[in-house]
Motif scaffolding. Sequence first.
Motif, PDB file in Angstrom:
ATOM      1  N   GLU A   1       0.082  17.570 -61.482  1.00  0.00           N
ATOM      2  CA  GLU A   1       0.430  18.993 -61.690  1.00  0.00           C
ATOM      3  C   GLU A   1      -0.952  19.432 -61.056  1.00  0.00           C
ATOM      4  N   ILE A   2      -1.137  19.141 -59.693  1.00  0.00           N
ATOM      5  CA  ILE A   2      -2.575  19.550 -59.133  1.00  0.00           C
ATOM      6  C   ILE A   2      -2.545  21.154 -59.105  1.00  0.00           C
ATOM      7  N   TRP A   3      -1.452  21.662 -58.792  1.00  0.00           N
ATOM      8  CA  TRP A   3      -1.464  23.088 -58.344  1.00  0.00           C
ATOM      9  C   TRP A   3      -0.962  24.013 -59.586  1.00  0.00           C
ATOM     10  N   ASP A   4      -0.612  23.552 -60.845  1.00  0.00           N
ATOM     11  CA  ASP A   4      -0.137  24.095 -61.941  1.00  0.00           C
ATOM     12  C   ASP A   4      -0.898  25.539 -62.491  1.00  0.00           C
ATOM     13  N   PHE A   5      -2.131  25.111 -62.310  1.00  0.00           N
ATOM     14  CA  PHE A   5      -3.173  26.302 -62.871  1.00  0.00           C
ATOM     15  C   PHE A   5      -2.773  27.750 -62.188  1.00  0.00           C
TER      16      PHE A   5
ATOM     17  N   MET B   1      -9.866  20.194 -54.219  1.00  0.00           N
ATOM     18  CA  MET B   1      -9.862  21.428 -53.675  1.00  0.00           C
ATOM     19  C   MET B   1      -9.109  22.368 -54.654  1.00  0.00           C
ATOM     20  N   ALA B   2      -7.999  21.953 -55.342  1.00  0.00           N
ATOM     21  CA  ALA B   2      -7.551  22.624 -56.641  1.00  0.00           C
ATOM     22  C   ALA B   2      -8.549  23.035 -57.712  1.00  0.00           C
ATOM     23  N   GLU B   3      -9.424  21.899 -57.825  1.00  0.00           N
ATOM     24  CA  GLU B   3     -10.389  22.188 -58.937  1.00  0.00           C
ATOM     25  C   GLU B   3     -11.268  23.368 -58.622  1.00  0.00           C
ATOM     26  N   ALA B   4     -11.827  23.241 -57.284  1.00  0.00           N
ATOM     27  CA  ALA B   4     -12.839  24.199 -56.992  1.00  0.00           C
ATOM     28  C   ALA B   4     -12.015  25.875 -57.126  1.00  0.00           C
ATOM     29  N   LEU B   5     -10.860  25.710 -56.427  1.00  0.00           N
ATOM     30  CA  LEU B   5     -10.159  27.166 -56.592  1.00  0.00           C
ATOM     31  C   LEU B   5      -9.805  27.511 -57.922  1.00  0.00           C
ATOM     32  N   SER B   6      -9.541  26.623 -58.868  1.00  0.00           N
ATOM     33  CA  SER B   6      -9.392  26.907 -60.271  1.00  0.00           C
ATOM     34  C   SER B   6     -10.722  27.739 -60.844  1.00  0.00           C
ATOM     35  N   LYS B   7     -11.514  26.695 -60.577  1.00  0.00           N
ATOM     36  CA  LYS B   7     -13.054  27.117 -61.399  1.00  0.00           C
ATOM     37  C   LYS B   7     -13.290  28.551 -60.726  1.00  0.00           C
ATOM     38  N   ALA B   8     -12.926  28.829 -59.435  1.00  0.00           N
ATOM     39  CA  ALA B   8     -13.359  30.327 -59.031  1.00  0.00           C
ATOM     40  C   ALA B   8     -12.527  31.325 -59.286  1.00  0.00           C
TER      41      ALA B   8
END
Lengths: 352, 352
Positions: free
Chosen positions: A8-12, A83-90
């Motif tokens: 669910e990498i991009w679910d956020f 990359m998904a984690e960095a975008l989500s955190k931002a």
Amino acid sequence: MKRYRNGEIWDFEREMPVSRDGSDVILGLDGGATSTVCVCLPVMPCSEQLPDPLPVLARAVAGCSNHNSVGESAARETLEQVMAEALSKAGSNRFAVRAVCLAVSGVNHPIDQQHILNWLRDVFPSHVKLFVHNDAVAALASGTMGNLHGCVLIAGTGTISYGFTEDGREARAAGAGPILGDLGSGYGIAAQALTAVIRAYDGRGKESMLTSMILDTLGLSSPDELIGWTYADPSWARIAALVPVVVSCAEAGDQVANKILLDSVDELAASVKAVVRRLELCDGKGSFPLVMVGGVLEANKSWDIGKEVINCILKDYPGAHPIRPKVEPAVGAALLAWNFFMKESEDGHRYC
Amino acid sequence: MKRYRNGEIWDFEREMPVSRDGSDVILGLDGGATSTVCVCLPVMPCSEQLPDPLPVLARAVAGCSNHNSVGESAARETLEQVMAEALSKAGSNRFAVRAVCLAVSGVNHPIDQQHILNWLRDVFPSHVKLFVHNDAVAALASGTMGNLHGCVLIAGTGTISYGFTEDGREARAAGAGPILGDLGSGYGIAAQALTAVIRAYDGRGKESMLTSMILDTLGLSSPDELIGWTYADPSWARIAALVPVVVSCAEAGDQVANKILLDSVDELAASVKAVVRRLELCDGKGSFPLVMVGGVLEANKSWDIGKEVINCILKDYPGAHPIRPKVEPAVGAALLAWNFFMKESEDGHRYC
């Protein structure tokens, strides 16, 4: 743009408003043999001076993303996840991304580059500028704040030397991994130390402090247990983690450890010199940035491998200007993505 | 005795009469880094002279069974399968087996031995005598026809030197695999040649014939493709297969290839000398068998690595008596099993 098959990498992205304006961002990623770091920066307006400190919006860390070490699909999953984690955190998402620079160890050939670009194209919207390089390029940019000129030496788990001229030529040396003779790398140093223990044990080599120090560190009782330990897990980083033990032995006066470090200094300097010579980076009195990155070069000890390497290079090329970067390579990658975006796209010109 | 979980390894036994008398057999197995050979011999009566040729009932071949290279479960399956095939070909079965000698590369420690004995005990009926050794032991026995005395040097994909005294002491040198410095092995020779190609390409090393010869052999167009080729498949044997190319270059006068082979000769001789010195195999005028085994030592070329190694050893130990075995190591393992069985079991005494 794709939904990830198994995860669910991009679910956020579903859980936050999709921004198509305003807060545009840049992703910079540094993928080494030990860990992978991704940072998210805002698109900054053109100016003479970059803000200090740089406004890093988010940072995410994952494991190894070198496809030669962990295989292609594991490498890809790690890259996408970080990359998904960095975008989500931002608090951002893929629509807000203007450019991505992936600088990954193991990218040694246009084919490797193309492999990564092929799947990366499916992950991001079509307007996003994508750049894929060897991780050495990010390390250079971290010392020159995004300017592709000079030479970088990386010596962490692996080692590579990479150089760029102002007119766009490039060259590299080493970086071919442990089987192909990266002797000054952390892996190379530690493997030579382990070999010295085995040779002393079976009567082929000189006794040294390395035996008791390494066995103690690993909790083993006899050198013949080293064989099982070594092959139980093929991770290069696990072996490279023994470098501080080798440095300690050399500092305590051990001759075998000292010789391993001296040989490594020669190897590391030789790879820089090969790049400088081929690119003619230092013709006559010219000066060039020499960026030094990686755990092997950063030891603040009395036996300072990085300092010895610099001394060895300065003898042949006094124009070398050593730089220890103040930002991490992932930020260098982001600055590269930003530079490329500003120069190469019409979108980018809007910001100037 | 167990039925195999996933396969039908021992199913053949159901289709032939179970013999519990008469034609007793011995299994000898030689497991190297490249292939595994199992032979089935009849239990021969005690006599001064072994029959020549030896009455080999069956022979089976499989892939690598070094657990350090392919992992424990794959190694085990290969070993069990090749023994089943040899027994099946001999028209025999596990009840007819008196003794088994498994001589497998990667057995470096009593723990490795115990791991193999643990599952082997479940495979055979309880009366079967089981012996597990490093594959070097089988190679020595193949030169001495089952007598554990002298020194053996193996140089195939890997290399090891092993020695035994007549009073039962033993010693080894090298055999610690490519990460731990087996420089004279086939893998070591080929990896150094590949490294030389990379070093010449990036400006760190001398140009040599190795570049064009190796690229031609592998069907690659540029040295930077070697990195992908090298790490695409971690098999040591695949790299070691390049040794004949290195020998050809040295024979054609290439200095880089020549130096690699000369260094390898020194390394191989050093491992034999370390064993001879530690065991005092050659005190004063004493003579001892020096068994030479493996593809690296068997090249019948003008650049003869095996001959150079012997010359180097004879300078220090003129009592060394070089032997090129006439039977294969698997037969050596079978002769060991037969010797142990005759000496150590009451069953064996019946045959004398």
